[in-house]
Design a protein around this motif. Structure first.
Motif, short mmCIF file in Angstrom:
data_model
loop_
_atom_site.label_atom_id
_atom_site.label_comp_id
_atom_site.label_asym_id
_atom_site.label_seq_id
_atom_site.Cartn_x
_atom_site.Cartn_y
_atom_site.Cartn_z
N GLN A 49 0.82 -1.21 0.00
CA GLN A 49 0.00 0.00 0.00
C GLN A 49 0.85 1.26 0.00
OE1 GLN A 49 -2.96 -1.83 -0.86
NE2 GLN A 49 -3.54 0.23 -0.21
N GLY A 50 2.16 1.10 0.22
CA GLY A 50 3.02 2.27 0.26
C GLY A 50 2.78 3.14 1.48
N VAL A 51 2.45 2.50 2.61
CA VAL A 51 2.18 3.24 3.85
C VAL A 51 3.49 3.90 4.31
CG1 VAL A 51 1.42 3.06 6.25
CG2 VAL A 51 0.33 1.67 4.47
N PRO A 52 3.48 5.22 4.52
CA PRO A 52 4.71 5.93 4.86
C PRO A 52 5.07 5.83 6.34
CG PRO A 52 2.92 7.49 4.71
CD PRO A 52 2.35 6.13 4.36
N ALA A 53 5.20 4.61 6.82
CA ALA A 53 5.56 4.40 8.23
C ALA A 53 7.07 4.26 8.33
CB ALA A 53 4.88 3.15 8.75
#
Length: 165
Positions: A49-53
């Motif tokens: 999802q490309g979560v910017p964590a």
């Protein structure tokens, strides 16, 4: 699980949705092999999802998932042969929860008891607190429970703790 005032709502509706937002849920048998599978599924989902964590947040989430799934396998398998893992990603938060059908409500998230078997949940609470997140245990309508933890995508939290959006 919507935003009903119990912790951070998984998806804030007031801002425009960001590409990585969403809620994903999967079920697994309450067996030891589900622990690494759940970790892998969550890690892959965040990456896909490309979560910017930050790496720190991702590692914290994976440790929390491991502890919560292990807890369900160890303590709930007899009454709950399957468990459910849910990942909810908002603009600034990631919330992971594990649901089982066992009615026992662990107290380790809210009390500092030195009980054996509660150390995993104490670890979950500690990781969550250090990240500036929140965690809790809730009963489900079916008589089971959901244990959830929400962490800000950036350590320290961009806008404070989740119950003060």
């Amino acid at each position: 699980m919507g935003n009903d005032g119990r912790g951070p709502g998984p998806l804030p509706r007031d801002s425009g949705r960001v590409p990585y937002e969403g809620v994903w849920r999967f079920t697994a048998p309450a067996v030891d092999a589900s622990v690494p599978q759940a970790r892998r599924a969550v890690r892959d989902l965040l990456a896909r999802q490309g979560v910017p964590a930050s790496d720190e947040v991702v590692q914290g989430l994976l440790l929390i998932v491991s502890e919560l799934v292990t807890n369900a396998v160890r303590h709930a398998a007899l009454l709950s042969p399957t468990l459910a893992v849910e990942v909810a990603v908002g603009a600034e938060w990631v919330r992971v929860s594990v649901e089982d059908n066992h009615p026992y409500r662990p107290t380790a998230l809210v009390a500092d008891h030195g009980q054996t078997g509660g150390r995993g949940l104490l670890l979950v609470r500690e990781i969550t607190r250090e990240a500036g997140g929140a965690c809790d245990v809730e009963h489900t309508a079916s008589g089971g429970k959901v244990i959830w933890a929400a962490l800000p995508l950036k350590p320290g939290g961009a806008h404070g703790r989740p119950h003060h959006p």
